[in-house]
Scaffold this active site. Structure first.
Site, PDB file in Angstrom:
ATOM      1  N   LYS A  16       2.190   9.312 -21.214  1.00 37.99           N
ATOM      2  CA  LYS A  16       3.412   9.365 -20.389  1.00 37.99           C
ATOM      3  C   LYS A  16       3.403   8.250 -19.334  1.00 37.99           C
ATOM      4  O   LYS A  16       4.367   7.510 -19.182  1.00 37.99           O
ATOM      5  CB  LYS A  16       3.544  10.734 -19.681  1.00 37.99           C
ATOM      6  CG  LYS A  16       3.548  11.918 -20.638  1.00 37.99           C
ATOM      7  CD  LYS A  16       3.701  13.253 -19.910  1.00 37.99           C
ATOM      8  CE  LYS A  16       2.570  13.624 -18.966  1.00 37.99           C
ATOM      9  NZ  LYS A  16       1.285  13.881 -19.639  1.00 37.99           N
ATOM     10  N   ARG A  88       6.727  21.204 -16.207  1.00 41.56           N
ATOM     11  CA  ARG A  88       5.525  21.630 -16.937  1.00 41.56           C
ATOM     12  C   ARG A  88       5.714  22.985 -17.588  1.00 41.56           C
ATOM     13  O   ARG A  88       4.823  23.458 -18.264  1.00 41.56           O
ATOM     14  CB  ARG A  88       4.330  21.815 -15.992  1.00 41.56           C
ATOM     15  CG  ARG A  88       4.065  20.719 -15.040  1.00 41.56           C
ATOM     16  CD  ARG A  88       3.625  19.528 -15.768  1.00 41.56           C
ATOM     17  NE  ARG A  88       2.229  19.423 -15.990  1.00 41.56           N
ATOM     18  CZ  ARG A  88       1.541  18.298 -15.749  1.00 41.56           C
ATOM     19  NH1 ARG A  88       2.129  17.254 -15.210  1.00 41.56           N
ATOM     20  NH2 ARG A  88       0.290  18.230 -16.057  1.00 41.56           N
ATOM     21  N   ARG A 125     -10.266   7.116 -19.597  1.00 41.32           N
ATOM     22  CA  ARG A 125      -9.234   6.490 -18.766  1.00 41.32           C
ATOM     23  C   ARG A 125      -9.825   6.016 -17.431  1.00 41.32           C
ATOM     24  O   ARG A 125     -10.625   6.697 -16.805  1.00 41.32           O
ATOM     25  CB  ARG A 125      -8.105   7.464 -18.482  1.00 41.32           C
ATOM     26  CG  ARG A 125      -7.134   6.922 -17.405  1.00 41.32           C
ATOM     27  CD  ARG A 125      -5.921   7.761 -17.199  1.00 41.32           C
ATOM     28  NE  ARG A 125      -6.201   9.166 -17.114  1.00 41.32           N
ATOM     29  CZ  ARG A 125      -5.291  10.117 -17.303  1.00 41.32           C
ATOM     30  NH1 ARG A 125      -4.043   9.792 -17.587  1.00 41.32           N
ATOM     31  NH2 ARG A 125      -5.612  11.383 -17.207  1.00 41.32           N
ATOM     32  N   ARG A 160     -10.201   9.566 -12.573  1.00 36.93           N
ATOM     33  CA  ARG A 160      -9.614  10.729 -11.898  1.00 36.93           C
ATOM     34  C   ARG A 160     -10.592  11.893 -11.922  1.00 36.93           C
ATOM     35  O   ARG A 160     -11.295  12.098 -12.893  1.00 36.93           O
ATOM     36  CB  ARG A 160      -8.301  11.126 -12.609  1.00 36.93           C
ATOM     37  CG  ARG A 160      -7.098  10.427 -12.026  1.00 36.93           C
ATOM     38  CD  ARG A 160      -5.844  10.576 -12.834  1.00 36.93           C
ATOM     39  NE  ARG A 160      -5.543  11.917 -13.294  1.00 36.93           N
ATOM     40  CZ  ARG A 160      -4.458  12.215 -14.020  1.00 36.93           C
ATOM     41  NH1 ARG A 160      -3.583  11.266 -14.334  1.00 36.93           N
ATOM     42  NH2 ARG A 160      -4.234  13.450 -14.402  1.00 36.93           N
ATOM     43  N   ARG A 171      -6.707  21.838 -18.886  1.00 33.55           N
ATOM     44  CA  ARG A 171      -5.370  21.228 -18.817  1.00 33.55           C
ATOM     45  C   ARG A 171      -4.673  21.320 -20.179  1.00 33.55           C
ATOM     46  O   ARG A 171      -3.481  21.610 -20.265  1.00 33.55           O
ATOM     47  CB  ARG A 171      -5.468  19.772 -18.356  1.00 33.55           C
ATOM     48  CG  ARG A 171      -5.864  19.665 -16.884  1.00 33.55           C
ATOM     49  CD  ARG A 171      -6.380  18.277 -16.511  1.00 33.55           C
ATOM     50  NE  ARG A 171      -5.435  17.229 -16.774  1.00 33.55           N
ATOM     51  CZ  ARG A 171      -5.758  15.938 -16.886  1.00 33.55           C
ATOM     52  NH1 ARG A 171      -7.035  15.550 -16.740  1.00 33.55           N
ATOM     53  NH2 ARG A 171      -4.847  15.028 -17.123  1.00 33.55           N
TER      54      ARG A 171
HETATM   55  P1  AP5 Z   1      -1.795   8.000 -19.753  1.00 31.15           P
HETATM   56  O1  AP5 Z   1      -0.603   7.141 -19.996  1.00 31.15           O
HETATM   57  O2  AP5 Z   1      -2.471   7.917 -18.436  1.00 31.15           O
HETATM   58  O3  AP5 Z   1      -1.466   9.522 -20.161  1.00 31.15           O
HETATM   59  P2  AP5 Z   1      -0.591  10.636 -19.421  1.00 31.15           P
HETATM   60  O4  AP5 Z   1       0.241  11.306 -20.466  1.00 31.15           O
HETATM   61  O5  AP5 Z   1       0.111  10.061 -18.243  1.00 31.15           O
HETATM   62  O6  AP5 Z   1      -1.744  11.644 -19.016  1.00 31.15           O
HETATM   63  P3  AP5 Z   1      -2.041  12.413 -17.642  1.00 31.15           P
HETATM   64  O7  AP5 Z   1      -3.442  12.878 -17.732  1.00 31.15           O
HETATM   65  O8  AP5 Z   1      -1.644  11.585 -16.467  1.00 31.15           O
HETATM   66  O9  AP5 Z   1      -1.065  13.627 -17.788  1.00 31.15           O
HETATM   67  P4  AP5 Z   1      -1.105  14.941 -17.009  1.00 31.15           P
HETATM   68  O10 AP5 Z   1       0.227  15.484 -17.315  1.00 31.15           O
HETATM   69  O11 AP5 Z   1      -2.234  15.836 -17.344  1.00 31.15           O
HETATM   70  O12 AP5 Z   1      -1.417  14.518 -15.501  1.00 31.15           O
HETATM   71  P5  AP5 Z   1      -0.511  14.463 -14.213  1.00 31.15           P
HETATM   72  O13 AP5 Z   1      -0.952  13.332 -13.389  1.00 31.15           O
HETATM   73  O14 AP5 Z   1       0.921  14.608 -14.551  1.00 31.15           O
HETATM   74  O15 AP5 Z   1      -2.864   7.655 -20.921  1.00 31.15           O
HETATM   75  C1  AP5 Z   1      -4.098   8.331 -20.987  1.00 31.15           C
HETATM   76  C2  AP5 Z   1      -5.162   7.397 -21.577  1.00 31.15           C
HETATM   77  O16 AP5 Z   1      -4.835   7.094 -22.934  1.00 31.15           O
HETATM   78  C3  AP5 Z   1      -5.282   6.026 -20.864  1.00 31.15           C
HETATM   79  O17 AP5 Z   1      -6.632   5.625 -20.850  1.00 31.15           O
HETATM   80  C4  AP5 Z   1      -4.427   5.093 -21.729  1.00 31.15           C
HETATM   81  O18 AP5 Z   1      -4.886   3.752 -21.670  1.00 31.15           O
HETATM   82  C5  AP5 Z   1      -4.621   5.695 -23.111  1.00 31.15           C
HETATM   83  N1  AP5 Z   1      -3.451   5.567 -23.964  1.00 31.15           N
HETATM   84  C6  AP5 Z   1      -2.140   5.684 -23.592  1.00 31.15           C
HETATM   85  N2  AP5 Z   1      -1.338   5.514 -24.655  1.00 31.15           N
HETATM   86  C7  AP5 Z   1      -2.159   5.308 -25.717  1.00 31.15           C
HETATM   87  C8  AP5 Z   1      -1.902   5.075 -27.109  1.00 31.15           C
HETATM   88  N3  AP5 Z   1      -0.660   5.037 -27.592  1.00 31.15           N
HETATM   89  N4  AP5 Z   1      -2.987   4.911 -27.928  1.00 31.15           N
HETATM   90  C9  AP5 Z   1      -4.242   4.954 -27.432  1.00 31.15           C
HETATM   91  N5  AP5 Z   1      -4.530   5.139 -26.121  1.00 31.15           N
HETATM   92  C10 AP5 Z   1      -3.490   5.328 -25.285  1.00 31.15           C
HETATM   93  O19 AP5 Z   1      -0.917  15.846 -13.472  1.00 31.15           O
HETATM   94  C11 AP5 Z   1      -2.207  16.022 -12.941  1.00 31.15           C
HETATM   95  C12 AP5 Z   1      -2.300  17.377 -12.268  1.00 31.15           C
HETATM   96  O20 AP5 Z   1      -1.370  17.461 -11.161  1.00 31.15           O
HETATM   97  C13 AP5 Z   1      -1.961  18.599 -13.139  1.00 31.15           C
HETATM   98  O21 AP5 Z   1      -3.078  19.032 -13.920  1.00 31.15           O
HETATM   99  C14 AP5 Z   1      -1.542  19.623 -12.083  1.00 31.15           C
HETATM  100  O22 AP5 Z   1      -2.689  20.156 -11.430  1.00 31.15           O
HETATM  101  C15 AP5 Z   1      -0.778  18.756 -11.076  1.00 31.15           C
HETATM  102  N6  AP5 Z   1       0.643  18.663 -11.405  1.00 31.15           N
HETATM  103  C16 AP5 Z   1       1.317  17.523 -11.750  1.00 31.15           C
HETATM  104  N7  AP5 Z   1       2.614  17.785 -11.993  1.00 31.15           N
HETATM  105  C17 AP5 Z   1       2.771  19.126 -11.808  1.00 31.15           C
HETATM  106  C18 AP5 Z   1       3.860  20.008 -11.941  1.00 31.15           C
HETATM  107  N8  AP5 Z   1       5.079  19.566 -12.331  1.00 31.15           N
HETATM  108  N9  AP5 Z   1       3.670  21.319 -11.680  1.00 31.15           N
HETATM  109  C19 AP5 Z   1       2.466  21.793 -11.305  1.00 31.15           C
HETATM  110  N10 AP5 Z   1       1.357  21.011 -11.161  1.00 31.15           N
HETATM  111  C20 AP5 Z   1       1.516  19.675 -11.421  1.00 31.15           C
HETATM  112 MG    MG Z   2      -0.047  10.340 -16.160  1.00 27.50          MG
END
Ligand code: AP5
Ligand code: MG
Length: 215
Positions: A16, A88, A125, A160, A171
């Site tokens: 994402k 989410r 990552r 992270r 997660r």
């Molecule tokens: P990346 O692009 O970083 O993936 P991502 O989908 O953004 O993954 P996240 O871990 O950031 O998602 P998340 O939803 O768990 O975390 P968030 O920060 O929202 O890519 C990942 C890796 O893969 C990288 O190394 C990249 O290089 C590689 N990659 C990317 N594309 C690729 C491809 N096509 N092929 C191969 N490799 C690839 O949330 C974190 C925490 O915050 C949550 O757990 C929760 O505690 C809290 N939180 C956030 N939002 C909310 C909400 N709305 N409600 C409640 N709690 C929340």
């Molecule tokens: Mg992300």
């Protein structure tokens, strides 16, 4: 003409943030609730202190808290937003519609991928603490070790705290338990498109542009 708002739905590590960063060059504004929450933790704000433990265990922060943070960081009439990490669950999908989007043109894009590949993506990552550029030690390492390709900062690549194997398992479990009603919410309103997020990042971006009608 103003572009629609985009909601990116997908598991942790589905790409994402990687794809949202690319879409910014097409004129969208990227808002990630994960980034907003991590920035509150980094500032040491009251909110940051409240959510720190929740995030480090991979649990979700409560819906009203995240909705309030999102609202404080968006002006949906002046920009086309990419919502990354929100909603989410079905409750958040309803809140986003009733409190912020209110019928404004919006597409939800689901990054479909087999969850079994994601632990490896996430533990490898690294993120630049200066500019936010996302790397992967296996598939997208910086050209010079420990130097950010994008901003040139040295020793800025960090892991992270929630990117350990144990936390990512939680997660992913939460994602599995919450994703279907949320997809149904958008599908039933004719707002959902899906892409194959297992392909390489260039191919995913190509699919994304075509699904949102930008090519
Ligand atoms: P990346 O692009 O970083 O993936 P991502 O989908 O953004 O993954 P996240 O871990 O950031 O998602 P998340 O939803 O768990 O975390 P968030 O920060 O929202 O890519 C990942 C890796 O893969 C990288 O190394 C990249 O290089 C590689 N990659 C990317 N594309 C690729 C491809 N096509 N092929 C191969 N490799 C690839 O949330 C974190 C925490 O915050 C949550 O757990 C929760 O505690 C809290 N939180 C956030 N939002 C909310 C909400 N709305 N409600 C409640 N709690 C929340
Ligand atoms: Mg992300």
């Amino acid at each position: 003409m103003k572009k629609p708002h985009l909601i990116i739905l997908g598991a942790p590590g589905s790409g994402k943030g990687t794809q949202a960063a690319r879409l910014v060059a097409k004129g969208f504004k990227h808002v990630s609730t994960g980034d907003l929450l991590r920035s509150e933790i980094a500032k040491g704000s009251e909110l940051g202190q409240t959510v720190k433990d929740i995030i480090s265990k991979g649990n979700l922060v409560d819906d009203n808290t995240v909705m309030a943070l999102l609202k404080a960081n968006c002006d949906v009439d002046s920009e086309s937003y990419i919502f990354d990490g929100f909603p989410r669950n079905e409750t958040q999908a309803e809140m986003l519609e009733s409190q912020l989007l209110k019928g404004r043109e919006t597409l939800a894009v689901y990054f479909n991928i087999d969850l079994s590949v994601l632990v490896n993506r996430v533990v490898n990552r690294r993120t630049c603490s200066n500019c936010g550029e996302i790397y992967n030690l296996e598939t997208k390492a910086p050209k010079v070790a420990d130097v950010c390709d994008k901003c040139g900062a040295m020793n800025s690549l960090v892991q992270r705290k929630d990117d350990t194997e144990e936390v990512i398992s939680n997660r992913l479990k939460i994602f599995k338990d919450t994703v279907d009603p949320m997809l149904d919410f958008y599908r039933s309103r004719g707002m959902l498109v899906e892409l194959d997020a297992s392909q390489d990042p260039d191919k995913v971006f190509g699919q994304l542009l075509s699904k949102i009608g930008l090519v």
